[in-house]
Design an enzyme around this catalytic site. Sequence first.
Site, PDB file in Angstrom:
ATOM      1  N   LYS A  13      28.875  41.536  35.393  1.00 52.48           N
ATOM      2  CA  LYS A  13      28.076  42.547  34.686  1.00 52.48           C
ATOM      3  C   LYS A  13      28.432  42.611  33.205  1.00 52.48           C
ATOM      4  O   LYS A  13      27.577  42.652  32.348  1.00 52.48           O
ATOM      5  CB  LYS A  13      28.334  43.950  35.250  1.00 52.48           C
ATOM      6  CG  LYS A  13      27.780  44.238  36.588  1.00 52.48           C
ATOM      7  CD  LYS A  13      27.959  45.708  36.943  1.00 52.48           C
ATOM      8  CE  LYS A  13      29.362  46.261  36.848  1.00 52.48           C
ATOM      9  NZ  LYS A  13      30.370  45.761  37.747  1.00 52.48           N
ATOM     10  N   ARG A  88      27.142  54.760  39.235  1.00 49.82           N
ATOM     11  CA  ARG A  88      27.876  54.101  40.302  1.00 49.82           C
ATOM     12  C   ARG A  88      27.796  54.875  41.617  1.00 49.82           C
ATOM     13  O   ARG A  88      28.410  54.472  42.594  1.00 49.82           O
ATOM     14  CB  ARG A  88      29.342  54.004  39.901  1.00 49.82           C
ATOM     15  CG  ARG A  88      29.822  52.556  39.964  1.00 49.82           C
ATOM     16  CD  ARG A  88      30.680  52.293  38.827  1.00 49.82           C
ATOM     17  NE  ARG A  88      31.880  51.584  39.115  1.00 49.82           N
ATOM     18  CZ  ARG A  88      32.474  50.833  38.193  1.00 49.82           C
ATOM     19  NH1 ARG A  88      31.929  50.693  37.006  1.00 49.82           N
ATOM     20  NH2 ARG A  88      33.596  50.246  38.451  1.00 49.82           N
ATOM     21  N   ARG A 127      42.082  37.401  36.316  1.00 49.96           N
ATOM     22  CA  ARG A 127      41.783  37.836  34.951  1.00 49.96           C
ATOM     23  C   ARG A 127      43.054  38.306  34.231  1.00 49.96           C
ATOM     24  O   ARG A 127      43.881  39.001  34.823  1.00 49.96           O
ATOM     25  CB  ARG A 127      40.805  39.005  35.074  1.00 49.96           C
ATOM     26  CG  ARG A 127      39.918  39.208  33.916  1.00 49.96           C
ATOM     27  CD  ARG A 127      38.669  39.915  34.329  1.00 49.96           C
ATOM     28  NE  ARG A 127      38.891  41.283  34.765  1.00 49.96           N
ATOM     29  CZ  ARG A 127      37.894  42.136  34.963  1.00 49.96           C
ATOM     30  NH1 ARG A 127      36.655  41.771  34.786  1.00 49.96           N
ATOM     31  NH2 ARG A 127      38.150  43.352  35.364  1.00 49.96           N
ATOM     32  N   ARG A 160      45.550  43.552  34.102  1.00 51.94           N
ATOM     33  CA  ARG A 160      45.211  44.967  34.211  1.00 51.94           C
ATOM     34  C   ARG A 160      45.688  45.439  35.568  1.00 51.94           C
ATOM     35  O   ARG A 160      45.506  44.741  36.556  1.00 51.94           O
ATOM     36  CB  ARG A 160      43.679  45.081  34.167  1.00 51.94           C
ATOM     37  CG  ARG A 160      43.139  45.897  33.048  1.00 51.94           C
ATOM     38  CD  ARG A 160      41.637  45.716  32.965  1.00 51.94           C
ATOM     39  NE  ARG A 160      40.909  46.387  34.046  1.00 51.94           N
ATOM     40  CZ  ARG A 160      39.582  46.356  34.180  1.00 51.94           C
ATOM     41  NH1 ARG A 160      38.852  45.681  33.328  1.00 51.94           N
ATOM     42  NH2 ARG A 160      38.985  46.993  35.169  1.00 51.94           N
ATOM     43  N   ARG A 171      38.455  48.332  45.258  1.00 52.85           N
ATOM     44  CA  ARG A 171      37.291  48.570  44.384  1.00 52.85           C
ATOM     45  C   ARG A 171      36.019  47.995  45.021  1.00 52.85           C
ATOM     46  O   ARG A 171      34.945  48.570  44.890  1.00 52.85           O
ATOM     47  CB  ARG A 171      37.531  47.959  43.005  1.00 52.85           C
ATOM     48  CG  ARG A 171      38.546  48.769  42.177  1.00 52.85           C
ATOM     49  CD  ARG A 171      39.115  47.979  41.013  1.00 52.85           C
ATOM     50  NE  ARG A 171      38.130  47.604  40.027  1.00 52.85           N
ATOM     51  CZ  ARG A 171      38.306  46.645  39.126  1.00 52.85           C
ATOM     52  NH1 ARG A 171      39.440  45.964  39.097  1.00 52.85           N
ATOM     53  NH2 ARG A 171      37.372  46.364  38.255  1.00 52.85           N
TER      54      ARG A 171
HETATM   55  P1  AMP Z   1      35.215  48.809  35.659  1.00 53.63           P
HETATM   56  O1  AMP Z   1      35.916  48.152  34.538  1.00 53.63           O
HETATM   57  O2  AMP Z   1      33.727  48.959  35.425  1.00 53.63           O
HETATM   58  O3  AMP Z   1      35.493  48.182  36.995  1.00 53.63           O
HETATM   59  O4  AMP Z   1      35.763  50.318  35.726  1.00 53.63           O
HETATM   60  C1  AMP Z   1      37.133  50.571  35.856  1.00 53.63           C
HETATM   61  C2  AMP Z   1      37.359  51.919  36.513  1.00 53.63           C
HETATM   62  O5  AMP Z   1      36.776  52.969  35.722  1.00 53.63           O
HETATM   63  C3  AMP Z   1      36.735  52.088  37.896  1.00 53.63           C
HETATM   64  O6  AMP Z   1      37.534  51.525  38.926  1.00 53.63           O
HETATM   65  C4  AMP Z   1      36.648  53.618  37.979  1.00 53.63           C
HETATM   66  O7  AMP Z   1      37.930  54.185  38.220  1.00 53.63           O
HETATM   67  C5  AMP Z   1      36.252  53.998  36.558  1.00 53.63           C
HETATM   68  N1  AMP Z   1      34.784  54.024  36.382  1.00 53.63           N
HETATM   69  C6  AMP Z   1      34.057  53.228  35.562  1.00 53.63           C
HETATM   70  N2  AMP Z   1      32.751  53.535  35.630  1.00 53.63           N
HETATM   71  C7  AMP Z   1      32.648  54.558  36.512  1.00 53.63           C
HETATM   72  C8  AMP Z   1      31.559  55.324  37.015  1.00 53.63           C
HETATM   73  N3  AMP Z   1      30.288  55.117  36.617  1.00 53.63           N
HETATM   74  N4  AMP Z   1      31.830  56.297  37.917  1.00 53.63           N
HETATM   75  C9  AMP Z   1      33.091  56.554  38.325  1.00 53.63           C
HETATM   76  N5  AMP Z   1      34.157  55.866  37.896  1.00 53.63           N
HETATM   77  C10 AMP Z   1      33.954  54.880  36.995  1.00 53.63           C
END
Ligand code: AMP
Length: 213
Positions: A13, A88, A127, A160, A171
């Site tokens: 994405k 999400r 990563r 990370r 996740r």
């Molecule tokens: P990502 O890098 O998009 O995988 O986001 C990292 C973390 O940020 C996720 O595992 C969630 O803890 C939080 N997060 C990001 N976007 C959202 C969202 N739209 N709703 C809830 N938590 C989010």
Amino acid sequence: MRILLIGPPGAGKGTQAEKLAAHLKIPRITTGDLFRKAVQNKSPLGLKVQSYLEKGALVPDKVVLELMEERMAKPDCKEGFILDGFPRTVGQAEGLEKWMVQREMVLDQVFALDVPEEEAVLRISGRRQCSSCGSAYHTRYHPPKKEGVCDPCGGKVVQRKDDEEKTVRHRLKVYSQETAPLLHFYGKKGLLKKVDGSQSPETVFKNIGSLIK
Ligand code: AMP
């Protein structure tokens, strides 16, 4: 143009959102990046969301919606935006819809990227990132010349915390339970286009480009 990208972690994405934003000259808004920055800066928002990010759990809808509504109201979003990682949950999607209706805005398209689970785990758990300059690496596809050391700046290359395999698997589970229902939500509205995310970033981008109306 208002576009939304949905997909499990590792579907690409972020890469596609970046390409689309440059191509369409509209901002890319990535909730994960906004939250990580807040955690890094130890801001009140960062302190509130840190434990969710570390566990790979979703931040509560109310917090996410407040942050996004503020961000989407900024002047650079007048001509549109690419949403990457938001909404999400169905609750977030309903919140977004309400916010847009109040402003007489419409969502133009939703792209759903998908990859097989094992490919997603391989992509994410490999990563790495430079802790100084942010350069991105991958243990298999793009390792630094010297292990653990950033090529351009010599900084420390790290993983990370939420990219560790155990957290990645969590996740992915959260994605299928909380986020995958959005495919139905947007499918019913006739907005959803499915794209195979397992191909090269260039091919995926070409496929998305051919679907943009
Ligand atoms: P990502 O890098 O998009 O995988 O986001 C990292 C973390 O940020 C996720 O595992 C969630 O803890 C939080 N997060 C990001 N976007 C959202 C969202 N739209 N709703 C809830 N938590 C989010």
